[in-house]
Design a protein around this motif. Structure first.
Motif, short mmCIF file in Angstrom:
data_model
loop_
_atom_site.label_atom_id
_atom_site.label_comp_id
_atom_site.label_asym_id
_atom_site.label_seq_id
_atom_site.Cartn_x
_atom_site.Cartn_y
_atom_site.Cartn_z
N TYR A 27 14.16 7.25 24.58
CA TYR A 27 12.73 7.24 24.32
C TYR A 27 12.17 8.65 24.06
CZ TYR A 27 13.32 2.66 26.45
OH TYR A 27 13.76 1.40 26.75
N ALA A 28 13.01 9.69 24.14
CA ALA A 28 12.52 11.06 23.98
C ALA A 28 12.16 11.32 22.54
CB ALA A 28 13.58 12.05 24.46
N SER A 29 10.90 11.69 22.29
CA SER A 29 10.43 12.00 20.94
C SER A 29 10.01 13.46 20.80
CB SER A 29 9.25 11.09 20.57
OG SER A 29 8.18 11.29 21.48
N PHE A 30 10.18 14.27 21.85
CA PHE A 30 9.92 15.71 21.76
C PHE A 30 10.73 16.40 22.86
CE2 PHE A 30 6.98 14.40 24.99
CZ PHE A 30 6.94 15.45 25.88
N ILE A 31 10.90 17.71 22.70
CA ILE A 31 11.64 18.48 23.71
C ILE A 31 11.23 19.95 23.60
CG2 ILE A 31 13.66 19.04 22.28
CD1 ILE A 31 15.37 18.38 24.78
N TYR A 32 11.20 20.61 24.73
CA TYR A 32 10.86 22.04 24.80
C TYR A 32 12.14 22.84 24.97
CZ TYR A 32 9.25 26.48 26.73
OH TYR A 32 9.04 27.82 26.97
N ILE A 33 12.32 23.85 24.12
CA ILE A 33 13.49 24.73 24.18
C ILE A 33 13.08 26.00 24.93
CG2 ILE A 33 15.29 25.90 22.86
CD1 ILE A 33 14.71 24.05 20.54
N PRO A 34 13.50 26.16 26.19
CA PRO A 34 13.00 27.28 27.00
C PRO A 34 13.27 28.65 26.39
CG PRO A 34 14.15 25.67 28.35
CD PRO A 34 14.42 25.29 26.93
N GLY A 35 14.48 28.92 25.95
CA GLY A 35 14.81 30.25 25.46
C GLY A 35 14.08 30.63 24.19
N GLU A 36 13.67 29.65 23.41
CA GLU A 36 13.01 29.91 22.13
C GLU A 36 11.49 29.75 22.19
OE1 GLU A 36 14.65 31.05 19.59
OE2 GLU A 36 16.61 30.86 20.55
N ASN A 37 11.00 29.23 23.33
CA ASN A 37 9.56 28.97 23.49
C ASN A 37 9.00 28.15 22.33
OD1 ASN A 37 9.33 30.34 25.95
ND2 ASN A 37 9.01 32.31 24.93
N VAL A 38 9.68 27.10 22.00
CA VAL A 38 9.27 26.25 20.89
C VAL A 38 9.47 24.79 21.30
CG1 VAL A 38 11.54 26.22 19.78
CG2 VAL A 38 9.49 25.88 18.41
N THR A 39 8.65 23.94 20.76
CA THR A 39 8.74 22.51 21.03
C THR A 39 9.06 21.77 19.74
OG1 THR A 39 7.16 22.63 22.85
CG2 THR A 39 7.54 20.46 21.87
N LEU A 40 10.10 20.98 19.78
CA LEU A 40 10.44 20.10 18.66
C LEU A 40 9.88 18.71 18.95
CD1 LEU A 40 14.20 21.00 17.98
CD2 LEU A 40 12.15 21.98 16.94
N PHE A 41 9.32 18.07 17.93
CA PHE A 41 8.74 16.75 18.15
C PHE A 41 8.74 15.96 16.85
CE2 PHE A 41 5.32 19.55 16.91
CZ PHE A 41 4.52 18.81 16.05
N GLN A 42 8.60 14.67 17.00
CA GLN A 42 8.46 13.77 15.86
C GLN A 42 6.99 13.51 15.62
OE1 GLN A 42 8.79 9.05 15.04
NE2 GLN A 42 10.58 9.92 16.06
N GLY A 43 6.55 13.62 14.36
CA GLY A 43 5.14 13.41 14.07
C GLY A 43 4.90 13.19 12.60
N SER A 44 3.65 12.88 12.28
CA SER A 44 3.24 12.64 10.90
C SER A 44 2.06 13.54 10.58
CB SER A 44 2.84 11.17 10.69
OG SER A 44 3.93 10.32 10.98
#
Length: 623
Positions: free
Chosen positions: A173-190
């Motif tokens: 069910y995960a549609s986003f995630i935070y990458i600690p070392g890069e300080n960036v969040t990947l997510f699905q969106g429109s």
């Protein structure tokens, strides 16, 4: 009229037909020509049974002492019974009464199944003659078995690999995630706008993680990646996930190559650090993935593991589960840890052969479809159409109006593929074809009911209902009311589909068309309630209660009002359609003097018994 006998006939035919279909499918999945032979036998059996029931009933004889045809459904005026002799309105009223005789429902259904089975049998040959070695089970190849030696895997992976359920059920069910070392969040969106042409629809986005407005930036879209999900951190400054990679856009009509080479789209595994993106499709030696799921990270080696389904096509189709892993995230080379066991007596090709076959199939798919369509046109579509027209004209089987339309639609589809050179634009063609042809079929069948020449009413009624259903569904797809749902699309659907179907339903006295109209109104009500509740999610239930309640009362009131004035409204519509009828101008009556006297009867003038006898005599078929 729905009777006990007709109900049992419908259920019996459905069950027996389902049994034979499963038997034919089993034969085709074993050896295609074996299924082809079974289909031929089944087609002949259907025709024999239909002729047997048809002749045994004696429904089209003029012997009043013979048993009437069983399972009367739609009533024709071809041979009126004595009870109809005093019917003043010998045309329309007799067609609505239950005194006439028509083909038995069982024979009618068997004729319809025979025509459809004839088309299916003819389609066996083009599908199994024109194929490529990587195409799905053409010719048939027995499924094998995919297994994984769990004991050969690392110890911290064995529990995950042997689990039959999702190891981490929340990961799917995960549609986003935070990458600690890069300080960036990947997510699905429109995207909120369509400036990119829809490229960002359900796409992959990266956004800098910061609570300070001065340090924030606009999210970045990675084009070509759709529906990313199951995000997981392998512990190397990246986030990995499953996604779907878009294919290249279809070529323009000016493309000199009639069978263009394209790269197929499909499921992938990708890893991204917010700036760069690497996918399994970047590695040309990798096999095609089906549905990557159940991701797992081995903490000892930071290796990414996942499971996948067996191939859906090609020579390595089978059962079981595949296990993959990625160690080098710079190359994204996926290692397969499962082995394929072929059935006894069958030698599977090598993985390189599989990739070559898949590429060959993709590059020649349009050519193969073109070849199939030419052959299917003469072995499938035209035979169904010709047989349906013959049974319609010779036996007045009502179901032939349905099979004739199906045959014509199949012929139009195959012709389009032949002319267009492939199936790339087939979806667009189908939307327009079924909307326009369904409407025309409904109009033509209705117009023929006003013809001066005697035409069996049963097939026309079936044609009206089936044409309306095709038109209704086609307009839903063409207008896109369920995909985009703009207000103008709903207005077009109601103005050009729902209202015309209601008009034809009243004039033809067909309840099924009015049911379609009511369904259209129900869809309108749900859409209005949804629009109103979207602006106030906290009052969704009360909004639906009020809107659906009011809509229900309006629909019920419209039904009551129509019932009070139904006959008057119907006569007005029928009189108007009669004046506009093209068939009344193009199709003269068999006997002009009888037609004139029939017109006198339809106009309500006084008649003598001699006039009635003449009309009834003209309606008797002359072989």
């Amino acid at each position: 009229m729905c009777t006990t006998e007709s109900t049992f006939a419908w259920v019996g035919v459905i069950l027996v037909n389902a049994a034979f279909i499963s038997f034919i499918a089993w034969g085709a999945s074993t050896i295609w020509w074996f299924g082809f032979a079974i289909s031929i036998v089944y087609t002949l059996i259907l025709f024999y049974l239909a002729r047997f029931v048809d002749r045994k009933s004696g429904w089209d004889t003029n012997d009043t002492h013979s048993e009437p045809g069983s399972l009367h459904d739609e009533v024709d005026v071809r041979i009126p019974d004595d009870a109809d002799a005093d019917d003043a309105d010998a045309g329309y009223a007799a067609s609505r009464s239950s005194g006439g005789r028509s083909m038995p429902l069982l024979a009618n259904l068997l004729y319809g199944l025979f025509a459809l089975s004839l088309g299916v049998t003819g389609y066996f040959l083009p599908v199994n003659i024109f194929y490529c070695s990587g195409d799905k089970s053409y010719p048939y190849q027995p499924p094998g078995l995919w297994t994984t030696n769990v004991t050969a895997l690392p110890s911290d992976v064995q529990d995950w690999a042997s689990s039959t359920d999702e190891y981490n059920q929340y990961l799917q069910y995960a549609s986003f995630i935070y990458i600690p070392g890069e300080n960036v969040t990947l997510f699905q969106g429109s995207a909120a706008d369509s400036a990119s042409g829809g490229a960002g629809r359900h796409g992959l986005w990266a956004a800098p993680a910061s609570v300070f407005p001065s340090e924030s930036a606009a999210p970045i879209n990675f084009p070509g990646i759709q529906n990313p999900s199951q995000f997981i951190l392998p512990g190397n400054g990246k986030a990995c996930f499953s996604a779907y990679k878009q294919s290249l856009p279809p070529p323009q009509n000016s493309d000199p190559n009639p069978f263009p080479v394209r790269k197929p789209s499909g499921s992938i595994v990708a890893c991204c650090d917010g700036k760069t993106l690497r996918t399994t499709s970047d590695n040309p030696s990798d096999t095609t993935l089906q549905s990557p799921h159940d991701f797992f990270v081995a903490n000892s080696s930071n290796t990414l593991w996942w499971k996948d389904d067996p191939p859906y096509s090609g020579p390595r189709i089978g059962t079981g589960m595949l296990v993959y892993s990625i160690e080098d995230f710079s190359t994204m080379e996926a290692h397969l840890h499962s082995t394929f066991t072929a059935p006894r007596g069958y030698t599977p090709p090598t993985p390189n052969d599989v990739n070559d076959n898949d590429a060959e199939c993709w590059n020649t798919r349009n050519k193969i479809e073109w070849q199939r369509s030419i052959m299917a046109l003469f072995l499938c579509a035209l035979p169904v159409t010709i047989v349906s027209v013959l049974l319609w004209t010779k036996r007045q089987a009502p179901s032939m109006a349905v099979t004739t339309f199906i045959g014509l639609s199949a012929a139009a589809t195959f012709l389009f593929i032949v002319v267009d050179g492939g199936t790339d634009e087939l979806d667009s063609f189908s939307q327009w074809w079924y909307s326009v042809s369904g409407a025309l079929w409904m109009i033509v069948m209705t117009d023929l009911t006003f013809s001066k020449r005697h035409i069996a009413r049963g097939p026309l009624i079936w044609g009206i209902n089936f044409g309306a259903l095709t038109f209704f569904v086609g307009m839903i797809i063409l207008t896109g009311i369920f995909t985009e749902g703009q207000v103008w699309q709903w207005l077009v659907f109601n103005a050009f589909a729902v209202i015309p179907i209601a008009i034809f339903g009243i004039s033809a006295d067909q309840v099924f068309l009015l049911v379609l109209c009511a369904i259209g109104w129900l869809m309108d009500s749900v859409h209005i309630a949804t629009l109103l509740s979207d602006s106030r999610p906290d009052v969704t239930a009360p909004v639906f209660f009020v809107v659906l309640g009011i809509s229900g009362l309006l629909i019920a009131g419209a039904g009551w009002l129509l019932n009070q004035h139904e006959e008057k409204v119907r006569e007005i519509l029928r009189d108007y359609m009669k004046r506009l009828s093209i068939s009344r101008r193009l199709l003269p009556a068999e006997f002009d003097h009888v037609a004139l006297q029939t017109e006198d009867l339809l106009s309500g003038s006084k008649k003598s018994h001699d006039t009635v006898d003449m009309v009834r005599l003209a309606e008797v078929p002359m072989d």
